[in-house]
Design a protein around this motif. Structure first.
Motif, mmCIF file in Angstrom:
data_model
loop_
_atom_site.group_PDB
_atom_site.id
_atom_site.type_symbol
_atom_site.label_atom_id
_atom_site.label_comp_id
_atom_site.label_asym_id
_atom_site.label_seq_id
_atom_site.Cartn_x
_atom_site.Cartn_y
_atom_site.Cartn_z
ATOM 1 N N PHE A 132 51.271 39.199 31.635
ATOM 2 C CA PHE A 132 50.139 38.322 31.952
ATOM 3 C C PHE A 132 49.057 39.075 32.723
ATOM 4 C CE2 PHE A 132 47.983 35.354 34.778
ATOM 5 C CZ PHE A 132 47.633 34.306 33.931
ATOM 6 N N PHE A 133 49.443 39.761 33.796
ATOM 7 C CA PHE A 133 48.441 40.401 34.645
ATOM 8 C C PHE A 133 47.953 41.742 34.091
ATOM 9 C CE2 PHE A 133 49.589 37.241 37.805
ATOM 10 C CZ PHE A 133 48.366 36.995 38.401
ATOM 11 N N ASN A 134 48.749 42.367 33.217
ATOM 12 C CA ASN A 134 48.244 43.582 32.574
ATOM 13 C C ASN A 134 46.943 43.315 31.829
ATOM 14 O OD1 ASN A 134 50.228 45.330 33.398
ATOM 15 N ND2 ASN A 134 51.259 45.469 31.414
ATOM 16 N N TYR A 135 46.911 42.203 31.107
ATOM 17 C CA TYR A 135 45.799 41.962 30.176
ATOM 18 C C TYR A 135 44.814 40.910 30.674
ATOM 19 C CZ TYR A 135 49.134 44.747 27.778
ATOM 20 O OH TYR A 135 50.019 45.764 27.493
ATOM 21 N N LEU A 136 45.165 40.204 31.748
ATOM 22 C CA LEU A 136 44.193 39.299 32.361
ATOM 23 C C LEU A 136 42.972 40.080 32.830
ATOM 24 C CD1 LEU A 136 43.496 36.424 33.372
ATOM 25 C CD2 LEU A 136 44.607 37.044 35.546
ATOM 26 N N GLN A 137 43.184 41.291 33.323
ATOM 27 C CA GLN A 137 42.057 42.106 33.783
ATOM 28 C C GLN A 137 41.053 42.361 32.668
ATOM 29 O OE1 GLN A 137 43.500 45.556 36.364
ATOM 30 N NE2 GLN A 137 45.366 44.970 35.285
ATOM 31 N N TYR A 138 41.565 42.717 31.493
ATOM 32 C CA TYR A 138 40.681 43.007 30.360
ATOM 33 C C TYR A 138 39.930 41.743 29.924
ATOM 34 C CZ TYR A 138 43.085 47.504 29.917
ATOM 35 O OH TYR A 138 43.590 48.753 30.144
ATOM 36 N N ARG A 139 40.589 40.596 30.039
ATOM 37 C CA ARG A 139 39.913 39.355 29.663
ATOM 38 C C ARG A 139 38.777 39.026 30.626
ATOM 39 N NH1 ARG A 139 41.368 32.981 29.983
ATOM 40 N NH2 ARG A 139 39.944 32.327 28.347
ATOM 41 N N LEU A 140 39.021 39.227 31.923
ATOM 42 C CA LEU A 140 38.023 38.835 32.916
ATOM 43 C C LEU A 140 36.790 39.745 32.927
ATOM 44 C CD1 LEU A 140 40.304 37.800 35.917
ATOM 45 C CD2 LEU A 140 39.104 36.315 34.304
ATOM 46 N N VAL A 141 36.948 40.991 32.515
ATOM 47 C CA VAL A 141 35.759 41.860 32.481
ATOM 48 C C VAL A 141 34.931 41.620 31.210
ATOM 49 C CG1 VAL A 141 36.817 43.673 33.890
ATOM 50 C CG2 VAL A 141 37.027 43.773 31.394
ATOM 51 N N GLY A 142 35.504 40.898 30.247
ATOM 52 C CA GLY A 142 34.779 40.596 29.015
ATOM 53 C C GLY A 142 34.195 39.202 29.025
ATOM 54 N N ALA A 143 33.568 38.813 27.894
ATOM 55 C CA ALA A 143 32.985 37.477 27.770
ATOM 56 C C ALA A 143 34.111 36.435 27.732
ATOM 57 C CB ALA A 143 32.152 37.410 26.487
ATOM 58 N N PRO A 144 33.885 35.220 28.265
ATOM 59 C CA PRO A 144 32.635 34.701 28.836
ATOM 60 C C PRO A 144 32.485 34.938 30.341
ATOM 61 C CG PRO A 144 34.223 32.942 28.724
ATOM 62 C CD PRO A 144 34.921 34.165 28.178
ATOM 63 N N PHE A 145 33.425 35.677 30.963
ATOM 64 C CA PHE A 145 33.411 35.803 32.416
ATOM 65 C C PHE A 145 32.553 36.982 32.884
ATOM 66 C CE2 PHE A 145 37.598 34.097 31.089
ATOM 67 C CZ PHE A 145 37.419 32.796 31.537
ATOM 68 N N ASN A 146 32.723 38.147 32.246
ATOM 69 C CA ASN A 146 31.927 39.340 32.562
ATOM 70 C C ASN A 146 31.948 39.683 34.055
ATOM 71 O OD1 ASN A 146 31.002 39.655 29.808
ATOM 72 N ND2 ASN A 146 29.661 37.896 30.181
ATOM 73 N N LEU A 147 33.136 39.659 34.654
ATOM 74 C CA LEU A 147 33.260 39.965 36.074
ATOM 75 C C LEU A 147 33.223 41.480 36.289
ATOM 76 C CD1 LEU A 147 36.087 37.500 37.231
ATOM 77 C CD2 LEU A 147 33.611 37.152 37.244
ATOM 78 N N SER A 148 32.756 41.884 37.460
ATOM 79 C CA SER A 148 32.757 43.303 37.809
ATOM 80 C C SER A 148 34.185 43.756 38.106
ATOM 81 C CB SER A 148 31.879 43.546 39.037
ATOM 82 O OG SER A 148 32.469 42.952 40.187
ATOM 83 N N ALA A 149 34.405 45.080 38.078
ATOM 84 C CA ALA A 149 35.734 45.614 38.362
ATOM 85 C C ALA A 149 36.206 45.243 39.760
ATOM 86 C CB ALA A 149 35.719 47.138 38.195
ATOM 87 N N THR A 150 35.270 45.188 40.712
ATOM 88 C CA THR A 150 35.635 44.825 42.092
ATOM 89 C C THR A 150 36.129 43.396 42.165
ATOM 90 O OG1 THR A 150 34.006 46.386 42.970
ATOM 91 C CG2 THR A 150 34.796 44.652 44.461
ATOM 92 N N LEU A 151 35.428 42.470 41.504
ATOM 93 C CA LEU A 151 35.836 41.065 41.524
ATOM 94 C C LEU A 151 37.169 40.867 40.801
ATOM 95 C CD1 LEU A 151 32.455 39.186 40.918
ATOM 96 C CD2 LEU A 151 33.788 39.312 43.039
ATOM 97 N N VAL A 152 37.371 41.597 39.729
ATOM 98 C CA VAL A 152 38.648 41.489 39.022
ATOM 99 C C VAL A 152 39.786 41.963 39.917
ATOM 100 C CG1 VAL A 152 39.993 42.380 37.088
ATOM 101 C CG2 VAL A 152 37.639 41.647 36.722
ATOM 102 N N ALA A 153 39.571 43.029 40.679
ATOM 103 C CA ALA A 153 40.612 43.519 41.587
ATOM 104 C C ALA A 153 40.986 42.457 42.616
ATOM 105 C CB ALA A 153 40.130 44.787 42.293
#
Length: 409
Positions: A242-263
């Motif tokens: 779950f957490f391995n790939y949640l990061q990739y989802r959050l940096v992409g659309a529709p969220f487009n979060l920065s790497a810092t926010l994803v961390a």
């Protein structure tokens, strides 16, 4: 007035200074061990970018750490039956810290994978003996709480490793992140070596290493121990995938979060610290099976919530995944030690074998489904795993009995 047996009198009781000291040191040891193990998860997008590898390939920096750990934990547990728990636990933390520092300077992705594999190999000594140490040194009335505190340490350490990895990688580089975690854990390992109490209830098992390894046959013949291992596979496989790939989802659309926010999403692991303690205490008073089923149901509900494209719902679902996982892991870990009155280290090792194999296999396989089906494919992977886990948990004993197997002759 009759006195309790000697073994009972030497066990650490809740509320005493010895109990607080030993449980506190185990908390720190678990914290450091799992921060080194999971620092790689927080830097996966950076590894994909720097080494030009896919998300599934980047996840091998975690899968190829937990895979040798899963195998080595069986050997380490048997070794500790003859040599003791403390030396192996301390050595595991210090060796893993040195290898984490070396990994920060890896010149290629291949070398990084090798060093991460060696880290998992030596780190096996910590989980292999920590559960047995708790079962031997703590009084049964406080065992669930002590195990919950240790599990809280692993959860907080895993969160800190992921969070530090993500934040330091986004600010400087993943190399700085790994070096920082390795350096801090090297210092912390020295503190554990000075503070961890010696075992007072450990009794060495006679015989050669081969004979002690043969004692795995006892737990392997117990269907309840095998079910515990299956639960470990399901629980850890679900969370890591779950957490391995949640990061990739959050940096992409529709969220487009920065790497810092994803961390910062890894701060949700604080919910695990709460649930491990709460559900560990609840299991001391109530049905272990009932608490385990509740925790798995919470995980499944959390996974379903993350199918939403609304960020608050996704974060709430991720929090539920963490809360349910650490509660379930705390209950099952304590249950293994309670159930196995003999060959505790081997029984705990079999549970941890399933636990870390789940991390390795599901952590990688989830990426394949994520690549083909997107986030619904990842959630589907988690739900299938949890459905299997719920069926296995339903077959576990409701009564507080013990393992029936005896020492092999």
């Amino acid at each position: 007035m009759d006195l309790p047996p000697t073994g009972e009198r030497t066990r650490l009781r809740s509320g005493t200074p010895g109990y607080r000291r030993a449980s506190g040191v185990l908390f720190v040891a678990g914290f450091m061990g799992f921060s080194m193990l999971y620092v790689a998860q927080g830097i996966l997008p950076d590894l994909s970018r720097d080494f030009s590898v896919s998300p599934a390939a980047a996840s091998l920096t975690l899968s190829l750490t937990t895979l040798p750990l899963a195998v080595a934990v069986l050997v380490a547990a048997s070794w500790s039956e003859g040599q003791g728990r403390r030396l192996l636990l301390v050595g595991a933390v210090l060796s893993a810290a040195a290898l984490t520092l070396a990994a920060s300077a890896a010149p290629s992705f291949g070398v990084l994978l090798v060093l991460r594999g060696l880290t998992g190999l030596v780190l096996a000594g910590l989980p292999a003996v920590a559960m047995a140490y708790v079962a031997e040194e703590f009084h049964p009335s406080g065992l669930g709480t002590a195990m919950g505190l240790y599990i809280s340490g692993t959860g907080l350490g895993g969160m800190t490793g992921r969070l530090a990895g993500g934040l330091l990688a986004s600010t400087w580089s993943w190399r700085v992140a790994m070096a920082a975690v390795g350096g801090v854990c090297l210092i912390g390992g020295l503190w554990v070596a000075l503070r961890l109490p010696s075992s007072r209830n450990f009794v060495a098992t006679p015989g050669s290493m081969r004979e002690r390894m043969a004692r795995l046959r006892g737990p392997l013949r117990d269907p309840v121990i095998i079910r515990f291992a299956l639960c470990g596979f399901v629980l850890m496989g679900s969370l890591v995938s779950f957490f391995n790939y949640l990061q990739y989802r959050l940096v992409g659309a529709p969220f487009n979060l920065s790497a810092t926010l994803v961390a910062l999403v890894f701060l949700l692991y604080l919910f695990g610290t709460v649930s491990a303690n709460w559900m560990g205490r609840l299991a001391d008073r109530r049905s272990r099976r009932g608490v385990l089923l509740l925790a798995m149901a919470i995980m499944a509900a959390g996974g379903l919530l993350t199918l939403s494209d609304l960020l608050p719902q996704v974060l709430a679902g991720a929090a539920a995944m963490v809360f349910g996982f650490f509660g379930a892991h705390s209950v099952t870990s304590g249950w293994v030690g309670f159930w196995a009155t003999q060959q505790r280290a081997q029984s705990s090792a079999l549970y941890l074998f399933g636990y870390h194999i789940g991390s390795s296999v599901a952590g990688f396989v989830g990426g394949l489904f994520f690549a083909v089906f997107g986030w619904p494919g990842e959630v589907g992977t988690v739900l299938v795993l949890l459905a299997v886990g719920l069926l296995v948990a339903l077959s576990l004993p409701a009564a507080r009995d013990h393992a029936p197997f005896a020492e092999p002759t």
